[in-house]
Design a protein around this motif. Structure first.
Motif, PDB file in Angstrom:
ATOM      1  N   THR A 110       0.828  -1.208   0.000  1.00 33.59           N
ATOM      2  CA  THR A 110       0.000   0.000   0.000  1.00 33.59           C
ATOM      3  C   THR A 110       0.860   1.256   0.000  1.00 33.59           C
ATOM      4  O   THR A 110       0.599   2.203  -0.748  1.00 33.59           O
ATOM      5  N   ASP A 113       2.406   1.617  -3.441  1.00 33.41           N
ATOM      6  CA  ASP A 113       1.404   2.039  -4.431  1.00 33.41           C
ATOM      7  C   ASP A 113       1.083   3.519  -4.291  1.00 33.41           C
ATOM      8  O   ASP A 113       0.942   4.234  -5.295  1.00 33.41           O
ATOM      9  N   GLU A 114       0.950   3.994  -3.059  1.00 36.45           N
ATOM     10  CA  GLU A 114       0.632   5.404  -2.846  1.00 36.45           C
ATOM     11  C   GLU A 114       1.695   6.303  -3.469  1.00 36.45           C
ATOM     12  O   GLU A 114       1.380   7.311  -4.111  1.00 36.45           O
ATOM     13  N   TYR A 117       1.863   5.851  -7.518  1.00 31.70           N
ATOM     14  CA  TYR A 117       0.846   6.616  -8.235  1.00 31.70           C
ATOM     15  C   TYR A 117       0.907   8.105  -7.896  1.00 31.70           C
ATOM     16  O   TYR A 117       0.052   8.868  -8.337  1.00 31.70           O
ATOM     17  N   ALA A 119       0.281   9.672  -5.157  1.00 34.78           N
ATOM     18  CA  ALA A 119      -0.874  10.151  -4.405  1.00 34.78           C
ATOM     19  C   ALA A 119      -0.487  11.265  -3.436  1.00 34.78           C
ATOM     20  O   ALA A 119      -1.352  12.036  -3.002  1.00 34.78           O
ATOM     21  N   TYR A 120       0.800  11.377  -3.096  1.00 36.18           N
ATOM     22  CA  TYR A 120       1.259  12.451  -2.223  1.00 36.18           C
ATOM     23  C   TYR A 120       1.068  13.819  -2.860  1.00 36.18           C
ATOM     24  O   TYR A 120       1.170  14.846  -2.183  1.00 36.18           O
ATOM     25  N   GLN A 271      -6.446   1.374  -4.971  1.00 40.84           N
ATOM     26  CA  GLN A 271      -7.118   1.943  -3.804  1.00 40.84           C
ATOM     27  C   GLN A 271      -8.098   0.947  -3.187  1.00 40.84           C
ATOM     28  O   GLN A 271      -8.230   0.860  -1.960  1.00 40.84           O
ATOM     29  N   ALA A 274      -6.032  -1.389  -1.237  1.00 29.67           N
ATOM     30  CA  ALA A 274      -5.460  -0.742  -0.051  1.00 29.67           C
ATOM     31  C   ALA A 274      -6.477  -0.653   1.076  1.00 29.67           C
ATOM     32  O   ALA A 274      -6.169  -0.957   2.240  1.00 29.67           O
ATOM     33  N   TRP A 516     -12.114  10.663  -1.991  1.00 30.37           N
ATOM     34  CA  TRP A 516     -11.305   9.645  -1.296  1.00 30.37           C
ATOM     35  C   TRP A 516     -11.623   8.280  -1.895  1.00 30.37           C
ATOM     36  O   TRP A 516     -12.250   7.443  -1.251  1.00 30.37           O
TER      37      TRP A 516
END
Length: 586
Positions: A110, A113-114, A117, A119-120, A271, A274, A516
Motif C-alpha cells: 500500500t 502504491d501510494e 501513483y 498520491a502524495y 485503492q 489498499a 477519497w
C-alpha cells in the motif's frame, strides 16, 4: 580446535532428520523479523520520530519528509523490501510469522502504491487535510525535552507546508488533484490557525505542562512556543490559505472519477486493495452493493410497520427528517444521549467480549474548526468525537448505532484491546490500521447492538438499518462515481433516497466518497465477512458457540488483512471454537 557445537548439531541432524526443517523455519522467521523490524525503524525515522529511553517512538524535532525526491527514495526502499519478502518462503514460516508476513506485505504494498501513483501530490480530501492533526488532541507531553522538540517541529512547519504545496502544484500540472466541487469551504479549516499566541490551536499542549517542570523552565518553554507560533506557524498557514484560495481550488479538476486521473483505472483498483485488503473488481463490488441495498430495504419496511406509521418509505423518511422529537436542542443533550448509550453498552460487555481492557475513553464534541464538514462522529483510543454542529442535521435515532460504532464495542474499545490484549505482536503492527478490518468491526458492532439489546425503540432500530443502508450505498456510489462515471447529483440522490441521513450528512458523505476513492468500500465488505463467519460458526458449533471467544479471536489479532482474518476464524471454528486465551494469565 574443532567446533564441538557444529559436531553436536551434525550428530543431532543425523539422528533426527526433521531437524533441518526446524532450522530452516527458524531461519525464515529470523529473516522476516529482521526485514520488518528494519523497515519499521526506517519508516519511523522518515516520519520524524525518535526513540525514547524505553525504545518507544516519539515525535521528534521535525515533520515528515514529503518532497518528491524523498518520495522517490521511499519508493525504492519499499520495492526492495518487497523483493526481500518475496525471497522468504511462506511455508517455512511459523504460524505467527505467516500472519506477520501477510500484514507486512499489505502495509508495504500500500505504501509503495501510494508513492508509485504519486498520491502524495494530493495530500487532502474533503474530510482530512495535511494541515490538521499536527498537535495532540488531548493533553501535552511527558517532559521538557518533549516540549523543546515540539518547538522545533513548529519551526519546521513552513518547510513541511512548502513541500506539500510544491507536490500539489505538480499534481495540478499533470491533472491529478482532488475534485474541485468537494473542496468548497474546506479552506475555512485553515483560519483557526491564523490566530497569534495563545489563541492558536498549537497552544493546546501548553495548557497541560507537567507540574514537574520548574517554573522558570515553564516560562521559557511558553515563550518559545509563543514565538514559534507567531513567527513560523501563523505565516505558514497564511501562505497556505492564499495558495488554497487563489491557486489550488480554482485549478482543481472538474471531473469526479478516479478513472479520469492519470493511470486512473489501475489507481482505483490499487485503492480498492489498499482499503479493503481484498482483490475484488469494481463491477463485483457494485453488484454486491445493489444486493445488500435490496436486502436492507426489506428489513426497513418491516421496522416501519412496527412503528405504526401510516405512509410509504418516502413519507417516513420525511417524518424522521422533520419531526422535532428526533433532534437534540443543545450540544449537551446530544453528547448526553451518546454517553447514555455508551454506559448501556458497558453493562453488556461482560457477556459480549471475553478480554476487556483497563483503558477508558471519553466523549467529546468535534472541534469547531472542522465540524461543518466533518463526519457525524469518529472514535479512537482516548476519545469518541460526536458532531454537535448544525443540530437539526444530527438525528438522535441514529446516535445509538453511531455510538456503538465509534465508542464501544467499536473503535475506542477496539483500540484499547489492541493495546492490552494478551499476546505480543511486533512493533510494526501495533499502530497499523486496515480499514477493512477496523471499519468492518465498527459496522458489525452496530448490528451487534441488536444482540446486546441496546436499541430501545423501532426508530433507533431504523436508525441502525439506515446506517447499514448508508454503508451498502457506499459500495454502489463509490464504484458508481469512480468506475461507472456517475455524476455528483446521481450519487446524492441515491444516498438521499435510501437513507434517513440529513441533507447536510448526505452532501458531506458523498463529497468524501468522491474525494477519497475506495475508502468507503471497506466498511460493508469487512462487516459482511464478519457476519458471514459468525453465521458459519453458529451453525458449525451449535450450542458450543460462544460469542465472547469469537470476538476475542477477531480483536486479539489486531488489525489484519481480511483474508488473514477469514483464515484465522476458519481455523478457530475447525478447532471447536475454544477460548483463545485459555490458560493465559489475565
Amino acid at each position: 580446535m574443532p567446533d564441538y557445537r557444529s559436531v553436536l548439531l551434525a550428530l543431532m541432524v543425523a539422528l533426527c532428520p526433521a531437524l533441518p526443517a526446524v532450522a530452516e523455519e527458524r531461519d525464515a522467521d529470523a529473516r522476516l523479523r529482521a526485514l520488518y523490524e528494519e523497515e519499521y525503524a526506517w519508516r519511523q525515522q522518515i516520519l520524524g520520530k525518535v526513540r525514547d529511553d524505553e525504545g518507544e517512538w516519539r515525535d521528534g524535532d521535525r515533520l515528515p519528509a514529503v518532497d518528491a525526491r524523498s518520495q522517490a527514495g521511499h519508493l525504492a526502499y519499499w520495492r526492495e523490501a518487497l523483493a526481500k519478502l518475496d525471497a522468504i518462503a511462506v511455508d517455512e514460516l511459523s504460524h505467527q510469522e505467516r500472519i506477520n508476513a501477510a500484514v507486512f506485505r499489505q502495509i508495504v504494498t500500500t505504501l509503495a502504491d501510494e508513492v508509485g501513483y504519486r498520491a502524495y501530490e494530493a495530500p487532502l480530501n474533503s474530510d482530512s487535510f495535511f494541515w490538521t492533526g499536527l498537535y495532540p488532541r488531548l493533553g501535552g507531553f511527558e517532559d521538557a525535552e518533549a516540549y523543546r522538540r515540539y518547538v522545533r517541529r513548529l519551526r519546521d512547519l513552513p518547510r513541511f507546508f512548502d513541500d506539500n504545496m510544491a507536490n500539489m502544484r505538480a499534481g495540478l500540472e499533470r491533472g491529478y488533484s482532488v475534485p474541485r466541487v468537494t473542496l468548497a469551504g474546506r479552506d475555512q479549516s485553515i483560519e483557526a490557525y491564523l490566530v497569534a499566541g495563545e489563541g492558536n490551536p498549537f497552544w493546546t499542549p501548553m495548557k497541560a505542562l507537567p507540574a514537574t517542570i520548574p517554573a522558570a523552565q515553564r516560562a521559557q518553554l511558553e515563550a518559545e512556543v509563543r514565538e514559534a507560533i507567531d513567527e513560523a506557524v501563523v505565516p505558514a498557514y497564511r501562505k497556505l490559505l492564499t495558495f488554497m484560495r487563489e491557486e489550488y481550488i480554482p485549478n482543481a479538476r472538474s471531473t469526479l472519477a478516479a478513472r479520469d486521473l492519470p493511470d486512473g483505472e489501475d489507481f482505483y483498483r490499487a485503492q480498492i486493495r489498499a482499503f479493503t485488503t481484498l482483490d475484488l473488481s469494481p463491477e463485483t463490488i457494485h453488484q454486491m452493493g445493489l444486493a445488500e441495498v435490496e436486502r436492507i430495504l426489506a428489513e426497513m419496511r418491516t421496522v416501519i410497520d412496527a412503528t405504526g406509521f401510516d405512509g410509504d418509505m418516502e413519507a417516513f423518511l420525511e417524518f424522521l427528517r422533520t419531526d422535532p422529537q428526533f433532534y437534540a436542542k443543545t450540544p449537551r443533550e446530544l453528547l448526553s444521549y451518546s454517553a447514555y448509550v455508551a454506559k448501556q453498552v458497558d453493562g453488556k460487555l461482560g457477556e459480549t467480549i471475553g478480554f476487556l481492557p483497563r483503558r477508558r475513553f471519553t466523549i467529546l464534541p468535534v472541534p469547531d474548526a472542522i465540524a461543518p464538514f466533518y463526519t457525524s462522529g469518529r472514535g479512537g483510543l482516548d476519545s469518541c468525537l460526536m458532531n454537535t454542529y448544525d443540530l437539526p442535521s444530527r438525528p438522535l435515532f441514529n446516535l445509538t448505532a453511531l455510538t456503538l460504532h465509534e465508542c464501544g464495542p467499536g473503535h475506542a474499545l477496539q483500540a484499547a484491546i489492541a493495546k492490552e490484549a494478551p499476546g505480543e505482536i511486533p512493533r510494526f503492527r501495533r499502530d497499523n490500521y486496515f480499514s477493512g478490518y477496523g471499519e468492518g468491526w465498527g459496522l458489525y458492532t452496530e448490528w451487534l447492538g441488536t444482540v446486546m439489546g441496546v436499541y430501545e425503540t423501532p426508530y433507533e432500530d431504523f436508525g441502525r438499518l439506515s446506517y447499514e443502508m448508508w454503508r451498502a450505498c457506499r459500495l454502489v456510489i463509490d464504484t458508481g462515481v469512480h468506475y461507472f462515471g456517475w455524476s455528483r447529483e446521481r450519487a446524492l440522490a441515491y444516498l438521499r433516497d435510501h437513507t434517513a441521513l440529513s441533507e447536510h450528512e448526505v452532501t458531506t458523505e458523498v463529497d468524501r466518497y468522491i474525494s477519497w476513492p475506495g475508502q468507503a468500500l471497506a466498511y460493508k465488505l469487512g462487516e459482511m465477512l464478519i457476519r458471514r463467519k459468525r453465521a458459519e460458526a453458529e451453525e458449525a458449533l451449535g450450542s458450543g458457540f460462544d460469542q465472547r471467544y469469537f470476538h476475542d479471536v477477531i480483536l486479539g489479532l489486531r488489525s489484519v488483512p481480511l483474508p488473514v482474518l477469514e483464515r484465522e476464524l476458519d481455523a478457530w471454528i475447525a478447532g471447536g471454537g475454544e477460548n483463545p486465551y485459555q490458560g493465559l494469565a489475565p
